[in-house]
Design a protein around this motif. Structure first.
Motif, PDB file in Angstrom:
ATOM      1  N   ASN A  55      72.326  20.963  45.424  1.00 61.79           N
ATOM      2  CA  ASN A  55      71.673  19.733  45.906  1.00 61.79           C
ATOM      3  C   ASN A  55      72.715  18.630  46.052  1.00 61.79           C
ATOM      4  N   ASP A  57      72.704  16.009  47.605  1.00 59.10           N
ATOM      5  CA  ASP A  57      72.156  14.650  47.595  1.00 59.10           C
ATOM      6  C   ASP A  57      72.271  14.019  46.205  1.00 59.10           C
ATOM      7  N   PHE A  58      72.067  14.828  45.157  1.00 61.99           N
ATOM      8  CA  PHE A  58      72.179  14.302  43.799  1.00 61.99           C
ATOM      9  C   PHE A  58      73.630  13.977  43.450  1.00 61.99           C
ATOM     10  N   ARG A 219      67.120   8.438  43.257  1.00 57.99           N
ATOM     11  CA  ARG A 219      66.985   9.814  43.747  1.00 57.99           C
ATOM     12  C   ARG A 219      66.153  10.654  42.781  1.00 57.99           C
ATOM     13  N   LEU A 220      66.368  10.486  41.469  1.00 55.11           N
ATOM     14  CA  LEU A 220      65.585  11.226  40.482  1.00 55.11           C
ATOM     15  C   LEU A 220      64.116  10.804  40.525  1.00 55.11           C
ATOM     16  N   SER A 222      62.469   9.620  43.064  1.00 51.11           N
ATOM     17  CA  SER A 222      61.877  10.188  44.277  1.00 51.11           C
ATOM     18  C   SER A 222      61.594  11.680  44.107  1.00 51.11           C
ATOM     19  N   HIS A 223      62.513  12.377  43.413  1.00 49.69           N
ATOM     20  CA  HIS A 223      62.336  13.819  43.194  1.00 49.69           C
ATOM     21  C   HIS A 223      61.144  14.089  42.270  1.00 49.69           C
ATOM     22  N   GLN A 226      57.698  14.175  43.770  1.00 50.69           N
ATOM     23  CA  GLN A 226      57.378  15.294  44.657  1.00 50.69           C
ATOM     24  C   GLN A 226      57.268  16.625  43.927  1.00 50.69           C
ATOM     25  N   THR A 227      58.012  16.798  42.830  1.00 48.29           N
ATOM     26  CA  THR A 227      57.984  18.063  42.087  1.00 48.29           C
ATOM     27  C   THR A 227      58.357  17.804  40.637  1.00 48.29           C
ATOM     28  N   THR A 228      58.075  18.778  39.768  1.00 50.09           N
ATOM     29  CA  THR A 228      58.362  18.612  38.332  1.00 50.09           C
ATOM     30  C   THR A 228      59.168  19.796  37.809  1.00 50.09           C
ATOM     31  N   ASP A 229      60.132  20.286  38.603  1.00 52.65           N
ATOM     32  CA  ASP A 229      60.957  21.392  38.122  1.00 52.65           C
ATOM     33  C   ASP A 229      62.001  20.891  37.121  1.00 52.65           C
ATOM     34  N   VAL A 232      65.534  17.957  37.068  1.00 54.69           N
ATOM     35  CA  VAL A 232      65.699  16.593  36.547  1.00 54.69           C
ATOM     36  C   VAL A 232      66.239  16.633  35.118  1.00 54.69           C
TER      37      VAL A 232
END
Length: 266
Positions: A55, A57-58, A219-220, A222-223, A226-229, A232
Motif C-alpha cells: 500500500n 499510499d500509506f 489516511r488511517l 479514511s481507511h 471503509q474497512t476494519t482489517d 491499521v
C-alpha cells in the motif's frame, strides 16, 4: 530519603497498566494471520506488516507526516524561543495578553481551529498546499514548545550572562554561547513534543489536507471508515516502534533525565 508507600506503588502499577494495555492489544492484533481484528491472535504472522509495502499510499502519507512534523516543529521553535525570552524576562504592558495569545490554540476547540484555518487558507488560495499545512501545524504546536522553553527561561540563572556582558560580549554572542545552551533542554523537549503532536494531529488536518498532502493519521482515518482489517494495527505498531526509537535516540544523544528534569538532575 522518603520512599513511596504500598498504596502509591499499587497506584503506579495500575496507572502504568491502564496506559500500556491498549498498546499491547494493538501490537497483538498486528501479528494476527487472520483477515479480521483478533485478540489474542490465533497465531503469529507478519502478513499485515508485508501488506504495508503493498500500500504505497500509506508509505507516502507517512513520509508527508514526517516532513510536516520536522518542518512545523522547527518553524514553531524559531518563533517560540524569542517569545519565551520576552515573556519570561520582560515586564511590559500586555505581557499576559501576549502569553495568552500564544497559548490560545490549547483552549480553542480543534474543530473551530480546523474551520478557521480552512477559511483563512482558502482566502489566501493556499488550501491543500504543504506550506499552508505546515504553518497551521506550527500554530497548533507552538504552545507545547513555548511552555517548556518558558519554564527553562524562568529558572535560568542570569549571573553567567551578566559576567559575559561585563567581559565585552555582544548580545548575540551572549545568546549563542550562554543563554541558548542553558535553555537547550526546554528547546529540545519542546521540539520533540511538538513533532509528536504534529505527526499525530488529525482533527484540524482533516479540514485542510488535499489528495497530494494527505498525512498518515488522515489516511488511517479514511481507511478505518471503509474497512476494519488489521492493516491499521500493523501501521500503528510501526508508529509505536518509531516513537520508542526516537525517545531512545534522544536519550542516547542528550539524556531523558536532562530533558525532562533539567540540567541538575544528575
Amino acid at each position: 530519603m522518603r520512599h513511596n508507600g504500598l498504596f502509591a506503588k499499587a497506584f503506579s502499577v495500575l496507572f502504568a497498566t491502564f496506559m500500556l494495555a491498549p498498546l499491547v492489544v494493538v501490537i497483538g492484533v498486528s501479528f494476527t494471520p487472520e483477515g479480521f481484528l483478533e485478540f489474542p491472535p490465533s497465531g503469529l504472522s507478519l502478513r499485515w506488516f508485508r501488506a504495508i509495502l503493498d500500500n504505497p499510499d500509506f508509505i507516502e502519507a507517512a513520509w508527508i507526516s514526517l516532513q510536516l512534523g520536522v518542518a512545523s516543529a522547527t518553524v514553531s521553535s524559531i518563533f517560540a524561543v524569542p517569545a519565551a525570552l520576552a515573556i519570561g524576562r520582560g515586564r511590559f504592558p500586555g505581557r499576559d495578553v501576549l502569553q495568552a495569545f500564544f497559548l490560545s490554540p490549547l483552549t480553542v476547540p480543534t474543530v473551530v481551529l480546523g474551520i478557521a484555518f480552512l477559511r483563512f487558507l482558502s482566502f489566501l488560495n493556499a488550501n491543500g498546499t504543504f506550506v499552508g499545512l505546515m504553518l497551521c501545524h506550527a500554530i497548533i504546536i507552538m504552545p507545547f514548545i513555548l511552555r517548556l522553553v518558558l519554564a527553562s527561561v524562568t529558572g535560568l540563572d542570569r549571573s553567567q550572562e551578566q559576567a559575559a556582558v561585563s567581559l565585552g560580549a555582544s548580545d548575540w554572542t551572549v545568546f549563542r554561547r550562554v543563554t541558548l545552551p542553558a535553555i537547550m533542554p526546554g528547546v529540545i523537549g519542546g521540539w520533540v513534543l511538538a513533532f509528536i503532536t504534529s505527526f499525530d494531529e488529525l482533527t484540524v488536518t482533516v479540514f485542510i489536507v488535499s489528495p497530494t498532502t494527505t498525512t498518515l493519521p488522515v489516511r488511517l482515518f479514511s481507511h478505518i471508515t471503509q474497512t476494519t482489517d488489521p492493516l491499521v494495527a500493523s501501521i500503528s505498531t510501526v508508529a509505536i516502534l518509531f516513537t520508542v526509537g526516537l525517545m531512545f535516540l534522544v536519550d542516547r544523544i542528550y539524556g531523558l533525565d536532562r530533558l525532562l528534569i533539567g540540567e541538575g538532575a544528575r
